[in-house]
Design a protein around this motif. Structure first.
Motif, PDB file in Angstrom:
ATOM      1  N   ARG A 156       0.842  -1.228  -0.039  1.00  0.00           N
ATOM      2  CA  ARG A 156       0.117  -0.123   0.026  1.00  0.00           C
ATOM      3  C   ARG A 156       0.815   1.196   0.016  1.00  0.00           C
ATOM      4  NH1 ARG A 156      -4.771  -0.586   4.405  1.00  0.00           N
ATOM      5  NH2 ARG A 156      -2.948  -0.664   5.787  1.00  0.00           N
ATOM      6  N   ARG A 157       0.589   1.993  -1.040  1.00  0.00           N
ATOM      7  CA  ARG A 157       1.378   3.318  -1.346  1.00  0.00           C
ATOM      8  C   ARG A 157       1.128   4.486  -0.307  1.00  0.00           C
ATOM      9  NH1 ARG A 157      -0.921   6.292  -6.062  1.00  0.00           N
ATOM     10  NH2 ARG A 157      -2.512   6.567  -4.432  1.00  0.00           N
ATOM     11  N   ASP A 158      -0.238   4.641   0.096  1.00  0.00           N
ATOM     12  CA  ASP A 158      -0.425   5.810   0.938  1.00  0.00           C
ATOM     13  C   ASP A 158      -0.132   5.230   2.314  1.00  0.00           C
ATOM     14  OD1 ASP A 158      -1.511   6.899  -1.208  1.00  0.00           O
ATOM     15  OD2 ASP A 158      -3.587   6.507  -0.868  1.00  0.00           O
ATOM     16  N   ASN A 159      -0.199   4.376   2.904  1.00  0.00           N
ATOM     17  CA  ASN A 159      -0.111   3.738   4.397  1.00  0.00           C
ATOM     18  C   ASN A 159       1.464   3.200   4.567  1.00  0.00           C
ATOM     19  OD1 ASN A 159      -3.125   3.440   3.819  1.00  0.00           O
ATOM     20  ND2 ASN A 159      -3.045   2.639   5.937  1.00  0.00           N
ATOM     21  N   LYS A 160       2.198   2.898   3.259  1.00  0.00           N
ATOM     22  CA  LYS A 160       3.479   2.742   3.419  1.00  0.00           C
ATOM     23  C   LYS A 160       3.855   1.357   4.152  1.00  0.00           C
ATOM     24  CE  LYS A 160       5.042   7.452   3.081  1.00  0.00           C
ATOM     25  NZ  LYS A 160       5.860   8.627   3.705  1.00  0.00           N
ATOM     26  N   ASP A 161       2.792   0.412   3.745  1.00  0.00           N
ATOM     27  CA  ASP A 161       3.051  -0.822   4.420  1.00  0.00           C
ATOM     28  C   ASP A 161       2.578  -1.846   3.551  1.00  0.00           C
ATOM     29  OD1 ASP A 161       0.293  -0.705   4.304  1.00  0.00           O
ATOM     30  OD2 ASP A 161      -0.089  -0.289   6.442  1.00  0.00           O
ATOM     31  N   VAL A 162       2.731  -3.097   3.938  1.00  0.00           N
ATOM     32  CA  VAL A 162       2.085  -4.227   3.363  1.00  0.00           C
ATOM     33  C   VAL A 162       1.274  -5.058   4.136  1.00  0.00           C
ATOM     34  CG1 VAL A 162       2.979  -6.699   2.378  1.00  0.00           C
ATOM     35  CG2 VAL A 162       4.264  -4.694   2.031  1.00  0.00           C
ATOM     36  N   VAL A 163       0.043  -5.633   3.630  1.00  0.00           N
ATOM     37  CA  VAL A 163      -0.782  -6.302   4.360  1.00  0.00           C
ATOM     38  C   VAL A 163      -1.134  -7.586   4.026  1.00  0.00           C
ATOM     39  CG1 VAL A 163      -2.162  -4.191   5.406  1.00  0.00           C
ATOM     40  CG2 VAL A 163      -2.929  -4.903   3.174  1.00  0.00           C
ATOM     41  N   VAL A 164      -1.559  -8.519   4.899  1.00  0.00           N
ATOM     42  CA  VAL A 164      -1.922  -9.910   4.422  1.00  0.00           C
ATOM     43  C   VAL A 164      -3.370  -9.954   4.803  1.00  0.00           C
ATOM     44  CG1 VAL A 164      -1.666 -12.176   4.958  1.00  0.00           C
ATOM     45  CG2 VAL A 164       0.074 -10.649   5.201  1.00  0.00           C
ATOM     46  N   THR A 165      -4.105 -10.174   3.552  1.00  0.00           N
ATOM     47  CA  THR A 165      -5.718 -10.268   3.809  1.00  0.00           C
ATOM     48  C   THR A 165      -6.208 -11.561   3.173  1.00  0.00           C
ATOM     49  OG1 THR A 165      -6.033  -9.668   1.337  1.00  0.00           O
ATOM     50  CG2 THR A 165      -5.367  -7.889   2.838  1.00  0.00           C
ATOM     51  N   ASP A 166      -7.527 -11.671   3.656  1.00  0.00           N
ATOM     52  CA  ASP A 166      -8.247 -12.664   3.531  1.00  0.00           C
ATOM     53  C   ASP A 166      -9.630 -12.311   2.892  1.00  0.00           C
ATOM     54  OD1 ASP A 166      -9.476 -15.244   2.977  1.00  0.00           O
ATOM     55  OD2 ASP A 166      -9.795 -15.429   5.329  1.00  0.00           O
ATOM     56  N   HIS A 167      -9.880 -12.362   1.604  1.00  0.00           N
ATOM     57  CA  HIS A 167     -11.175 -11.796   1.007  1.00  0.00           C
ATOM     58  C   HIS A 167     -11.367 -10.458   1.470  1.00  0.00           C
ATOM     59  CE1 HIS A 167     -12.180 -16.008  -0.415  1.00  0.00           C
ATOM     60  NE2 HIS A 167     -12.010 -16.363   0.772  1.00  0.00           N
ATOM     61  N   GLY A 168     -10.289  -9.338   1.365  1.00  0.00           N
ATOM     62  CA  GLY A 168     -10.457  -8.031   1.687  1.00  0.00           C
ATOM     63  C   GLY A 168     -10.346  -7.784   3.129  1.00  0.00           C
ATOM     64  N   THR A 169     -10.278  -8.761   4.122  1.00  0.00           N
ATOM     65  CA  THR A 169     -10.238  -8.677   5.641  1.00  0.00           C
ATOM     66  C   THR A 169      -8.779  -8.546   5.878  1.00  0.00           C
ATOM     67  OG1 THR A 169     -12.384  -9.496   6.084  1.00  0.00           O
ATOM     68  CG2 THR A 169     -10.601  -9.389   7.868  1.00  0.00           C
ATOM     69  N   ILE A 170      -8.164  -7.418   6.355  1.00  0.00           N
ATOM     70  CA  ILE A 170      -6.789  -7.197   6.805  1.00  0.00           C
ATOM     71  C   ILE A 170      -6.335  -8.172   8.056  1.00  0.00           C
ATOM     72  CG2 ILE A 170      -4.725  -5.975   7.448  1.00  0.00           C
ATOM     73  CD1 ILE A 170      -6.270  -3.743   5.730  1.00  0.00           C
ATOM     74  N   LEU A 171      -5.471  -9.081   7.953  1.00  0.00           N
ATOM     75  CA  LEU A 171      -4.958  -9.932   8.919  1.00  0.00           C
ATOM     76  C   LEU A 171      -3.847  -9.635   9.883  1.00  0.00           C
ATOM     77  CD1 LEU A 171      -5.749 -13.468   7.016  1.00  0.00           C
ATOM     78  CD2 LEU A 171      -7.276 -12.182   8.542  1.00  0.00           C
ATOM     79  N   ARG A 172      -2.785  -9.016   9.013  1.00  0.00           N
ATOM     80  CA  ARG A 172      -1.587  -8.551   9.452  1.00  0.00           C
ATOM     81  C   ARG A 172      -1.259  -7.183   8.652  1.00  0.00           C
ATOM     82  NH1 ARG A 172      -1.606 -13.894  10.428  1.00  0.00           N
ATOM     83  NH2 ARG A 172      -1.327 -14.231   8.147  1.00  0.00           N
ATOM     84  N   THR A 173      -0.723  -6.467   9.544  1.00  0.00           N
ATOM     85  CA  THR A 173      -0.144  -5.222   8.673  1.00  0.00           C
ATOM     86  C   THR A 173       1.525  -5.156   9.048  1.00  0.00           C
ATOM     87  OG1 THR A 173      -1.960  -4.060   8.901  1.00  0.00           O
ATOM     88  CG2 THR A 173      -0.111  -2.714   8.601  1.00  0.00           C
ATOM     89  N   ILE A 174       2.126  -5.104   8.021  1.00  0.00           N
ATOM     90  CA  ILE A 174       3.614  -4.803   8.079  1.00  0.00           C
ATOM     91  C   ILE A 174       4.025  -3.428   7.771  1.00  0.00           C
ATOM     92  CG2 ILE A 174       5.922  -5.831   7.696  1.00  0.00           C
ATOM     93  CD1 ILE A 174       2.856  -7.891   7.184  1.00  0.00           C
ATOM     94  N   GLY A 175       4.432  -2.822   8.854  1.00  0.00           N
ATOM     95  CA  GLY A 175       4.787  -1.500   8.375  1.00  0.00           C
ATOM     96  C   GLY A 175       6.281  -1.022   8.323  1.00  0.00           C
ATOM     97  N   GLY A 176       6.690   0.176   8.210  1.00  0.00           N
ATOM     98  CA  GLY A 176       8.015   0.734   8.253  1.00  0.00           C
ATOM     99  C   GLY A 176       8.646   0.936   6.839  1.00  0.00           C
TER     100      GLY A 176
END
Length: 333
Positions: A156-176
């Protein structure tokens, strides 16, 4: 004379330790980060190799070999253009997208493409045969997405992170991150993240959300692929180099000069060829990477502004698309 420059862990540590104070990242060497971009190509003065067919301007290409489909997308056009690779001269089909794509890739499942749509805050899963689009809402300006371990991983560009999702539901967020732009699959539960602003690679465990130590990737990395040996091949557009990284652990193994502002990158695992477009020269060069250092095997003239390239691993045919609309170049090898 071209030569291979071997990198070592000590040199990598020096790179990661040269940040200025106040940036908040050990890899960030300035407070103002700007991603590298392709050169503005001059008018082509040599006839392109192979065959050129009419095509709209394209910055992205993706090939689905199972359905013989090559998809093109433009950064400012909300349309996919689909060519039949068995008959590229035929009129292509079009699929309307909700907004322009920032990335485009085949999923590995026959007949399906993934497109990240930052302006629409969504990832589109596209059925090539029917044109049907499964829109998966992902807020935060998604710029790349891949399927791994049964989940959809999104940068994700705006949030500056990477997310793990399940059918659109965010399970984990990896920022930094500064500018996560490209995701590379590495094993079932690990990916590598190419950050174009920090010009770095970072390993991420998608099952736990843990990040490994990041490593600088030249002066301005723009594209990266995984080769058959598990290495990460990266184009350093600003530094005019091809970089190769081992992944266990993550360490730079090779640096090889590639003059001409390299930008587009594709890998042929069958022939061990890395195909790179040179935007300052309207050229396409292929390096055999099976040995201890890259060895140039082909150098071909291209259409103007060759920002993107892909290769069919079954046939070896190479496809180069022009970002200025001068066509789709088809080179059979």
């Amino acid at each position: 004379m071209r030569r291979l420059v071997a990198a070592c862990l000590i040199a990598s540590a020096v790179l990661t330790g040269c940040a200025t104070g106040g940036t908040g990242s050990p890899l960030q060497v300035t407070d103002t980060l700007v991603a590298a971009t392709p050169a503005a190509s001059p008018p082509a003065d040599t006839a392109p190799a192979g065959t050129v067919v009419p095509a709209p301007p394209a910055d992205l290409t993706a090939l689905d070999p199972a359905t013989h489909t090559l998809a093109l997308a433009g950064a400012d056009r909300a349309t996919l253009t689909l060519f039949d690779t068995e008959a590229p001269q035929q009129q292509p089909r079009s699929i309307r997208l909700p907004s322009p794509a920032a990335s485009l890739r085949a999923t590995g499942t026959a007949g399906t493409l993934l497109a990240a749509l930052p302006a629409d805050d969504a990832v589109a899963k596209i059925d090539i045969a029917t044109g049907a689009i499964d829109r998966i809402p992902i807020p935060g300006g998604p710029v790349d997405a891949l399927e791994s371990g049964g989940h959809l991983i999104v940068a994700r560009r705006d949030n500056k992170d990477v997310v793990v999702t399940d059918h659109g539901t965010i399970l984990r967020t990896i920022g930094g991150f500064n500018g996560p732009a490209r995701l590379l699959r590495h094993g079932r539960n690990e990916i590598l993240v190419l950050d174009r602003l920090a010009t770095s690679l970072t390993p991420v465990n998608t099952a736990t959300g843990d990040k490994g130590a990041a490593l600088r990737a030249g002066e301005g990395a723009t594209h990266a692929v995984t080769d058959r040996y598990g290495r990460i091949l990266t184009v350093d557009t600003r530094g005019n180099e091809l970089l190769a990284f081992a992944t266990d652990p993550l360490i730079m193994k090779q640096r090889y000069p590639v003059a001409g502002v390299p930008f587009g990158l594709a890998y042929d695992p069958t022939r061990n060829l890395a195909w790179i477009t040179l935007t300052a020269r309207n050229e396409l060069v292929a390096y055999d990477i099976a040995g201890g250092q890259p060895r140039e095997k082909y150098r071909l003239p291209t259409i103007r502004q060759p920002n993107t390239v892909t290769v069919d691993p079954h046939t070896g045919t190479v496809y180069v698309a022009s970002a200025t609309g001068t066509g789709l170049q088809v080179v059979m090898k």
